[in-house]
Motif scaffolding. Structure first.
Motif: not given
Length: 429
Positions: A48, A289, A312-314, A368, A407, A410, A417-419
Motif C-alpha cells: 500500500s 494497492i 480487507k483493510f482497517y 474493517r 488506512l 500491510e 493489517k491490510m490483506k
C-alpha cells in the motif's frame, strides 16, 4: 501425492506472504469427475502507498466548497469557488432608484472542520475570461481576479440549516451594474458576460471549516420604483450559471507524515508514513494497492482457479470525526503503471465494486472494510498489460467533498493489517 502438493503450496505462499492460516476442504461433486480441495490463503502479500493525482475534474459538481481548516496530516486544506451569473431579465424602469446588492449563498448541508467558530469570506471580481482552459474545470483551475476585494464577510455558519448566508456586496459595484442594466448598456447574456466574468469567494486565513453551498445561490439587486402613493420595493436576481461555477481545492501538505507528495507517477509507501496510507477527496490524494505475487498461484501443482478473492483493510479512527468521517463505503478504480485511472472496478454483472464496512467493534473504534476483487484479479491475470494494474481506493463524493481517511497498511499490527484473502480450488492433480 496430497501431502507433497500441500507442502509445495505452503512453501510458495510462505515466500510471498505471512499467511496466518491456511484452511483446506473437499467439496466432492461440485466439480465434475474430481474431488476438489479448497485452500484459503488468509494473508496474501500486498503493498500500500499514498499518491496524489495531478488534478480532478470538478465540472458537473452540484455543489461548491468554500473555506479552510488546518488538518493534522494534510496541513492547511483550502477551497475557494468561482461563480458566474446571468440576470433573469434586462429591464429596469428608468425612474427606479438603486438600493443595494447582496450575494445569497444557499447551504448544501455538507461541512468539514469546526463550525462552532465564525468564518470569514473574501469576495473579489474575476477579471479573466471565465471559461475552461481545457474541456473541463479542475480542482486546480485558477483565474485572475481584481486586486481589491468587494466585501469581507464574517458570519456564524449553520451548514445543517435550510437557511442561507446573506452577504452585502460593495455598494458602488452594485450601483454600476444597476445603472448599466437600467440604461440598456447591457441587454443580453453576451454583453453581460463581456463586462462581468464572475466573482471568486475565498476563505480568510483564520477559517476553521470548509462549507458547501448550492449552485442555486444567486445575486440580488434591491431597488425601488416610484409609485403614485408610495415607492414600491423591487428585486432583480442574477442566477448562477452552474456550468461555469466550480471550486479550487488544495492541501498544504506541510506536516508529518506527509510533508509533500511526488508527481502522480510516484507514490509513497505506507512503510514511510507510519504504516498508514491516506485518502482525501477533493485534493486528489488516494491509496494505491498493489498485489505483486498473484503469478505464484500458477506454481501450485494441479489445475486450479480462484473461487473468491477479497481485499480487507482497517480504518484508523483515532482522529476527530469532524475531519475524519466514517463512510459506509469507499470507491475503487483500476490504475496503470503511471497511476492513471483506466477503469472502475466492477463485478461479473458489471455492477460497481465498492468497499463496504464488514465489521464494527467497540463503538466504531475498529472498522474493517471488505471488497470482492475476484474479477479484478481474473482480468489482471488475463490482460496483456495486467501486470501493470493496481487498485486505487478513493473517497465517495471525490470531487465535491474533502472527506479524509487513514488506512492501516500491510505492516500494521496483526489485528489491523491490510490483506488479501484468496480462496483457491485445486480440482485436477
Amino acid at each position: 501425492m496430497e501431502l507433497r502438493s500441500f507442502t509445495l503450496i505452503l512453501l510458495i505462499f510462505t515466500a510471498v506472504a505471512c499467511s496466518d492460516e491456511i484452511q483446506e476442504s473437499t467439496i466432492g461433486d461440485k466439480w465434475i469427475n474430481s474431488d476438489t480441495r479448497i485452500i484459503l490463503f488468509d494473508t496474501l502479500s500486498v503493498k500500500s502507498s499514498t499518491l496524489k493525482l495531478d488534478s480532478l475534474i470538478v465540472s458537473g459538481s452540484e455543489r461548491v466548497l468554500i473555506g479552510q481548516y488546518d488538518d493534522p496530516v494534510f496541513g492547511k486544506v483550502n477551497s475557494k469557488s468561482y461563480f458566474q451569473f446571468l440576470p433573469t431579465r434586462y429591464n429596469i424602469d428608468s425612474e427606479a432608484k438603486y438600493d443595494s446588492i447582496a450575494f445569497i449563498l444557499r447551504y448544501d448541508r455538507y461541512s468539514t472542520g469546526d463550525t462552532l467558530f465564525s468564518q470569514k469570506f473574501l469576495i473579489s471580481e474575476v477579471t479573466e475570461d471565465l471559461k475552461p482552459h481545457d474541456q473541463f474545470y479542475y480542482n486546480t483551475s485558477y483565474y485572475d481576479s481584481a486586486p481589491g476585494i468587494l466585501t469581507a464577510h464574517e458570519f456564524a455558519p449553520r451548514p445543517r440549516s435550510k437557511d442561507s448566508v446573506h452577504i452585502s456586496l460593495d455598494k458602488q459595484f452594485g450601483e454600476i451594474l444597476f445603472k448599466k442594466l437600467q440604461d440598456q448598456e447591457i441587454t443580453n447574456p453576451d454583453r453581460f458576460l463581456n463586462r462581468y466574468q464572475g466573482l471568486v469567494l475565498e476563505p480568510d486565513h483564520s477559517g476553521t471549516a470548509i462549507l458547501a453551498f448550492s449552485k442555486n445561490s444567486f445575486l440580488r439587486i434591491y431597488y425601488t420604483n416610484k409609485e403614485e402613493l408610495e415607492d414600491k420595493e423591487e428585486i432583480l436576481d442574477l442566477k448562477v450559471l452552474p456550468e461555469n461555477t466550480f471550486h479550487n481545492t488544495s492541501a498544504g501538505l506541510t506536516k508529518d507524515p506527509l510533508p509533500s507528495l511526488p508527481i502522480q507517477e510516484q507514490s509513497v509507501p505506507s512503510s514511510e508514513t507510519g504504516n498508514l496510507s491516506y485518502i482525501q477527496a477533493g485534493t486528489g490524494i488516494a491509496t494505491k494497492i498493489e498485489i505483486p505475487h498473484l503469478k505464484s498461484l500458477e506454481d501450485i501443482e494441479g489445475t486450479g482457479s480462484i473461487v473468491e478473492a477479497k481485499l480487507k483493510f482497517y480504518l484508523n479512527t483515532s482522529k476527530d470525526r469532524t475531519i475524519r468521517p466514517v463512510k459506509d463505503s469507499l470507491r475503487l478504480f483500476i490504475i496503470n503503471h503511471r497511476n492513471e485511472i483506466i477503469a472502475d472496478v466492477v463485478g461479473y454483472n458489471n455492477q460497481p465494486t465498492i468497499a463496504n464496512i464488514e465489521k464494527k467493534e467497540g463503538e466504531f473504534s475498529i472498522i474493517r472494510y471488505s471488497v470482492p476483487i475476484k474479477k479484478f484479479i481474473d482480468d489482471k491475470n488475463n490482460a496483456y498489460d495486467g501486470d501493470d494494474w493496481s487498485l486505487l481506493i478513493y473517497a465517495p463524493n471525490l470531487t465535491s467533498s474533502v472527506d479524509a481517511f487513514e488506512l492501516y497498511g500491510e505492516a500494521a499490527a496483526k489485528e489491523l493489517k491490510m490483506k488479501v484473502e484468496i480462496t483457491y480450488a485445486i480440482y485436477d492433480e
